[in-house]
Design an enzyme around this catalytic site. Structure first.
Site, PDB file in Angstrom:
ATOM      1  N   SER A  32       4.273  16.966  -0.132  1.00 56.19           N
ATOM      2  CA  SER A  32       4.430  15.654   0.505  1.00 56.19           C
ATOM      3  C   SER A  32       5.218  15.695   1.807  1.00 56.19           C
ATOM      4  O   SER A  32       5.169  14.747   2.590  1.00 56.19           O
ATOM      5  CB  SER A  32       5.136  14.701  -0.461  1.00 56.19           C
ATOM      6  OG  SER A  32       6.485  15.117  -0.657  1.00 56.19           O
ATOM      7  N   CYS A  42       5.447   4.421  -4.063  1.00 50.68           N
ATOM      8  CA  CYS A  42       4.838   5.686  -3.685  1.00 50.68           C
ATOM      9  C   CYS A  42       3.797   5.491  -2.591  1.00 50.68           C
ATOM     10  O   CYS A  42       2.948   4.610  -2.692  1.00 50.68           O
ATOM     11  CB  CYS A  42       4.172   6.265  -4.937  1.00 50.68           C
ATOM     12  SG  CYS A  42       3.270   7.765  -4.709  1.00 50.68           S
ATOM     13  N   CYS A  70      -0.154   5.412  -9.772  1.00 48.37           N
ATOM     14  CA  CYS A  70      -0.473   6.321  -8.672  1.00 48.37           C
ATOM     15  C   CYS A  70      -0.568   7.757  -9.181  1.00 48.37           C
ATOM     16  O   CYS A  70      -1.459   8.517  -8.778  1.00 48.37           O
ATOM     17  CB  CYS A  70       0.581   6.210  -7.579  1.00 48.37           C
ATOM     18  SG  CYS A  70       0.227   7.218  -6.140  1.00 48.37           S
TER      19      CYS A  70
END
Length: 359
Positions: free
Chosen positions: A16, A201, A105
């Site tokens: 990420s 998120c 998610c």
């Protein structure tokens, strides 16, 4: 899983740009692995209207992948996120419930849409979650808690499917957060001092209230004191508030707590004081309980209803028709319909899964 076993597997990392997933790549590289890395792109629907940190995230992810000689690919899951996670969230808040987009998610995007696009090519998918796994004597894989109670993220993973857990590995799950930071500093990772993400998120700096307003707008209604029936103010729409909420009510003479919603009449009921009994519950029901590996809880359990370090002791009772009762040993503040009640064994070690709280 041993280093020798890892070397026989096709492994990828969801990278990420944050410190946690960056250290995942480092940990695998220390074992002589060079996993393929994937950055999942979830951009705002309209770039000119939303503030997003995705550009900086991608720069960080690119630098980390390059440092360890790993290939990095950007996977666009934009449409899947807005179609699936946003729809789930807005359907729940419109109905007066309290959803958890981050939970869905993980199930729908990180271990769902990504798997359909690229993950199916790999034996294992590594993420930076603070969680662990273990296999019992009957060969069942369990999701288990991290030793860092503040950062433990098993509650966010408690809706994933068993087949998703089979492919998941959490290389930093045995560390505490300060240990992960220390590794990142020692490795001179560009993400070492990045702050942990806040809010939903993938939404970056998008404010949750603005997120909801964009889809549902505003619908002014009355705020009524539950005990007296007295009108104490107005609200902008019941979907902006959740059971147990204290801040952001805009009422004088507080503190006030949201304790009930009348969705049909669009009325918000509140209680006054620092510790109103109407804000607490010991017994509540859940429905649609999702067991990660097929084993259902029974008897003595521990649970949590929000992302906190504390686990609560309780018993788990089947009610029939897919409903279960949670009988908590302690009175719990802010039990809200729509929240996920995440259930663990009595030692709060193994996570069974989660179910949605009902009224």
């Amino acid at each position: 899983m041993t280093t020798e076993e890892l070397h026989t597997k096709r492994i990828c990392v969801l990278l990420s740009g944050g410190v946690d997933s960056s250290v995942v790549v480092c940990e695998l590289a220390r074992q002589g692995l060079h996993p393929d890395c994937y950055y999942i792109k979830i951009g705002p629907e309209e770039e000119e209207q939303w503030d997003c940190t995705s550009e900086e995230d991608l720069e960080m992810a690119t630098a980390v992948a390059a440092k360890y000689g790993c290939r990095l690919e950007v996977i666009d899951c934009h449409r899947e996120y807005w179609d699936q996670v946003t729809r789930y969230t807005m359907d729940k808040v419109r109905a007066g419930l309290t959803p958890n987009p981050d939970v869905m998610c993980n199930r729908l995007i990180k271990f769902g849409a990504f798997h359909e696009k690229r993950g199916h090519d790999y034996d294992l998918i590594a993420t930076g979650h603070y969680a662990q796994t273990e296999v019992d004597g009957e060969g069942r894989k369990w999701l288990t808690t991290s030793p860092d109670p503040v950062k433990d993220q098993t509650d966010f993973l408690a809706q994933i499917h068993g087949w998703q857990l089979q492919k998941a590995i959490f290389p930093i799950g045995h560390y505490a957060k300060d240990e992960v930071r220390r590794i990142a500093e020692q490795e001179h990772l560009v993400s070492a001092h990045r702050r942990d993400s806040q809010g939903i998120c993938f939404l970056g700096k998008i404010d949750y209230t603005d997120y909801v307003r964009r889809y549902l707008g505003e619908r002014p209604g009355r705020v009524v004191e539950l005990d007296t029936g007295r009108l104490v103010g107005e609200h902008r729409g019941h979907w902006f508030y959740t059971i147990g909420q204290r801040k952001g009510l805009g009422l004088g003479g507080g503190p006030w707590f949201v304790v009930r919603k009348d969705v049909e009449q669009n009325v918000l009921y509140v209680a006054h004081g620092y510790d109103p009994q109407s804000a607490y519950r010991r017994d509540f029901a859940v429905h649609g309980f999702h067991s990660i590996n097929g084993v259902m809880p029974s008897g003595d359990i521990t649970f949590k209803i929000r992302h906190t370090p504390e686990f609560h002791r309780a018993t788990f009772e089947p009610l029939g028709d897919g409903r279960y009762a949670i009988h908590s040993a302690d009175a719990i503040h802010g039990v809200a319909p729509g929240q996920f009640c995440v259930v663990y064994d009595a030692r709060h070690h193994r996570c069974y899964g989660s179910g949605e709280i009902t009224v």
